[in-house]
Design a protein around this motif. Structure first.
Motif, PDB file in Angstrom:
ATOM      1  N   GLN A 150       0.727  -1.033   0.068  1.00  0.00           N
ATOM      2  CA  GLN A 150      -0.382  -0.188   0.127  1.00  0.00           C
ATOM      3  C   GLN A 150       1.158   1.039  -0.346  1.00  0.00           C
ATOM      4  O   GLN A 150       0.225   2.692  -0.172  1.00  0.00           O
ATOM      5  N   GLU A 165      -5.069  -9.782   9.360  1.00  0.00           N
ATOM      6  CA  GLU A 165      -6.235 -10.331   8.960  1.00  0.00           C
ATOM      7  C   GLU A 165      -6.412 -11.805   7.970  1.00  0.00           C
ATOM      8  O   GLU A 165      -6.851 -11.442   6.632  1.00  0.00           O
ATOM      9  N   GLU A 192      -5.727   2.039  -1.883  1.00  0.00           N
ATOM     10  CA  GLU A 192      -6.361   1.347  -0.435  1.00  0.00           C
ATOM     11  C   GLU A 192      -7.333  -0.229  -1.650  1.00  0.00           C
ATOM     12  O   GLU A 192      -8.139   0.156  -1.573  1.00  0.00           O
ATOM     13  N   TRP A 193      -6.210  -0.543  -1.329  1.00  0.00           N
ATOM     14  CA  TRP A 193      -6.617  -2.312  -2.736  1.00  0.00           C
ATOM     15  C   TRP A 193      -7.433  -2.221  -3.206  1.00  0.00           C
ATOM     16  O   TRP A 193      -7.401  -1.259  -4.347  1.00  0.00           O
ATOM     17  N   HIS A 204       1.683  -8.937   4.603  1.00  0.00           N
ATOM     18  CA  HIS A 204      -0.129  -8.367   3.773  1.00  0.00           C
ATOM     19  C   HIS A 204      -0.627  -8.015   2.930  1.00  0.00           C
ATOM     20  O   HIS A 204      -0.236  -7.140   2.940  1.00  0.00           O
TER      21      HIS A 204
HETATM   22  C1  GBH Z   1      -7.835  -3.468   6.814  1.00  0.00           C
HETATM   23  O1  GBH Z   1      -8.937  -4.104   6.580  1.00  0.00           O
HETATM   24  C2  GBH Z   1      -6.610  -3.515   6.029  1.00  0.00           C
HETATM   25  O2  GBH Z   1      -5.837  -4.224   7.311  1.00  0.00           O
HETATM   26  C3  GBH Z   1      -5.966  -2.466   5.661  1.00  0.00           C
HETATM   27  O3  GBH Z   1      -5.152  -2.885   4.875  1.00  0.00           O
HETATM   28  C4  GBH Z   1      -6.840  -1.954   4.899  1.00  0.00           C
HETATM   29  O4  GBH Z   1      -6.023  -0.462   3.993  1.00  0.00           O
HETATM   30  C5  GBH Z   1      -7.661  -1.069   5.949  1.00  0.00           C
HETATM   31  O5  GBH Z   1      -8.295  -1.888   6.833  1.00  0.00           O
HETATM   32  C6  GBH Z   1      -9.006  -0.111   5.693  1.00  0.00           C
HETATM   33  O6  GBH Z   1      -9.241  -1.075   4.485  1.00  0.00           O
HETATM   34  O7  GBH Z   1     -15.390  -3.644   0.615  1.00  0.00           O
HETATM   35  O8  GBH Z   1     -17.929  -3.846   1.306  1.00  0.00           O
HETATM   36  O9  GBH Z   1     -16.400  -5.724  -0.009  1.00  0.00           O
HETATM   37  C7  GBH Z   1      -9.982  -4.105   7.451  1.00  0.00           C
HETATM   38  C8  GBH Z   1     -11.154  -4.743   7.023  1.00  0.00           C
HETATM   39  C9  GBH Z   1     -12.861  -5.725   5.178  1.00  0.00           C
HETATM   40  C10 GBH Z   1     -12.390  -4.183   5.477  1.00  0.00           C
HETATM   41  C11 GBH Z   1     -13.322  -6.198   4.553  1.00  0.00           C
HETATM   42  C12 GBH Z   1     -12.954  -3.243   3.843  1.00  0.00           C
HETATM   43  C13 GBH Z   1     -14.774  -4.857   2.245  1.00  0.00           C
HETATM   44  C14 GBH Z   1     -15.859  -4.697   2.342  1.00  0.00           C
HETATM   45  N1  GBH Z   1     -11.424  -4.924   5.711  1.00  0.00           N
HETATM   46  N2  GBH Z   1     -13.593  -4.844   4.176  1.00  0.00           N
HETATM   47  S1  GBH Z   1     -16.126  -4.743   1.017  1.00  0.00           S
END
Ligand code: GBH
Length: 491
Positions: A26, A174, A436-437, A129
């Protein structure tokens, strides 16, 4: 319990550790520099760019590979006690295995670590990660039982090279997001979409791999290096919508399927996957025509090996949901992990919403989650290893909603400490804006804003950075503090 009780201002003890967190893919960029190998995020974003909301990638990201001194300067500005960051496996082992170690990768992390130590900032390292070397994915990645051996070999290289100076190691960030989203679904690399099977193979192999790394550390490194090795699990809070027996069971099944799959084998006294959830998957598998449960078993030997294999419980906590056995249910595909859990989720409308659909400000949810884990797993040492709030890319530097969120989190932490929960520290997500993925650069979690149009990736503190700094320095939440001229200094 919020705010000051009578005249007594609630304070954080001097040894409570405040930090921030980031992750390699990231922030680092330099995706193919100095011998780094390809990982599953490089591969996915290059071959399939449209899976990312803005078709972006982490090729450059916040360019921390070249800006690491500025990163440490920001840590000093905030007055952090600790900094949690992750290692890029393929930067250290370009092909994933330990026959070829990349010296430039080791050197980069040595420089980063040494720069922190110079200013008394304690490094907390996450080994994994989410950026698996692509070569290992081609062999099945976490669905291959040999993953446990590959991970152990990588962990050895990490402990050997950095363990003299780094005392806090986290094996995985996670598991649920790795296994459910990446192997089960298509919302994280490697977008395998094997919801009914892949999720559970990954879960089993991941906890065994974690335990292997833990035992390796414990036997061969801890006696001399004297550090701690744990795991970070995403634990959002799930509570029954009503007091009906059905809803209470639904909430418990949701907790077991969501985080218990990873926490129970490691932190419970009996070990293995959680009971009610395991029974449910076994029953459904039989109904669905499988001759075996889709959720793999542990042998007694494996159970014993995994049980107790963590010095602390790292918790990433962001939000909460109310759980119903009958209401708010989506149409889940059969068979699937969501169908195995089979509940409906609801976020009340009066919970403030962020720029992320999943992230709302739920009342006192850190406390609710940790109090539950404390009871269930006999009060292990906890760290909150992530917690934070997102805003849109154009939301600027005055982030009052993030300030509100962090202040609420602080009150919840103080409730934990008041109640004897064994909580040692808190890492805010994130030090700065980053990739942010699946959301690319469209959701921002940074205490520092990053200008992704600027080749220098200039970092500028938001209002929340000043508020967090004030909390760290004075050890309490000062609601009267209002940063007006936002000029950052190193105190
Ligand atoms: C964290 O995950 C991560 O460890 C980190 O890398 C990331 O940047 C941070 O959160 C902020 O997102 O879009 O409705 O499918 C947190 C848990 C679970 C949050 C999955 C986002 C996606 C839900 N994450 N979720 S959805």
């Amino acid at each position: 319990a919020h705010g000051s009780i009578g005249n007594k201002q609630r304070k954080f003890p001097p040894d409570f550790i405040f930090g921030t967190a980031t992750a390699s893919y990231q922030i680092e960029g330099a995706w193919n520099e100095d011998g780094k190998g390809e990982n599953i995020w490089d591969y996915m974003t290059h071959t399939n760019p449209t899976v990312i909301r803005d078709s972006s990638n982490g090729d450059i990201a916040a360019d921390s590979y070249h800006n690491y001194k500025r990163d440490v300067e920001m840590m000093r500005e905030l007055g952090l006690d600790a900094y949690r960051f992750s290692l890029s496996w393929a930067r250290i082992l370009p092909n994933g295995l330990d026959n070829e170690i990349n010296p430039a990768g080791i050197e980069f992390y040595n420089n980063y670590i040494n720069e922190m130590l110079k200013y008394n900032i304690e490094p907390m390292i996450t080994l994994y990660h989410w950026d698996l070397p692509q070569k290992l994915q081609e062999l099945g990645g976490l669905a291959n039982p040999f993953f446990t051996q590959w991970f152990e070999a990588y962990a050895r290289v990490v402990f050997e090279n950095f363990g003299d100076r780094v005392k806090l190691f986290i094996t995985f960030n996670e598991p649920r997001e790795i296994c459910y989203q990446g192997y089960g679904g298509d919302t994280k690399a490697p977008i395998l979409n094997s919801t009914a099977i892949g999720t559970y193979l990954c879960a089993k192999n991941l906890v065994v791999a974690h335990a292997k790394a833990y035992h390796l550390y414990n036997k061969e490194f801890k006696p001399t290096q004297k550090g701690q090795c744990g795991i970070t699990i995403s634990v959002n809070w799930f509570e029954a919508l009503t007091d009906s027996a059905e809803d209470l069971l639904a909430a418990e099944i949701k907790r077991q399927g969501e985080w218990g799959l990873y926490a129970h084998p490691i932190f419970s006294t009996e070990g293995g996957f959680p009971k009610e959830f395991s029974e449910r998957v076994a029953e459904k598998s039989a109904q669905q025509g499988y001759s075996f449960s889709r959720l793999p078993d542990f042998t007694e030997e494996e159970k014993a090996f995994v049980r107790g294999s963590s010095d602390f419980f790292g918790v990433n906590h962001y939000t909460a949901r109310l759980v119903s056995a009958t209401e708010y249910k989506d149409a889940f595909p059969v068979p699937s992990h969501p169908d195995d859990i089979g509940v409906g989720l609801y976020a009340p409308e009066d919970w403030a919403t962020s720029a992320s659909v999943w992230l709302a400000l739920a009342p006192n949810s850190i406390y609710n989650a940790l109090n539950h884990l404390k009871e269930k797993y006999n009060n292990p040492v906890f760290y909150i290893t992530e917690n934070g709030w997102s805003s849109s890319p154009d939301s600027g530097l005055i982030d009052d909603d993030r300030v509100t969120y962090y202040r609420a989190s602080m009150e919840s932490l103080l409730d934990c400490l008041d109640d004897g929960i064994n909580l040692k520290g808190y890492m805010a997500w994130s030090l700065m804006d980053n990739f942010e993925w699946m959301q690319g650069y469209q959701e921002r979690f940074g205490l520092y804003h990053v200008d992704f149009e600027d080749p220098a990736r200039t970092r500028t503190p938001r209002k929340s950075a000043f508020v967090y700094k004030h909390i760290i320095k004075h050890r309490f939440v000062d609601y009267k503090y209002e940063p007006k001229i936002m000029t950052m200094t190193i105190d």
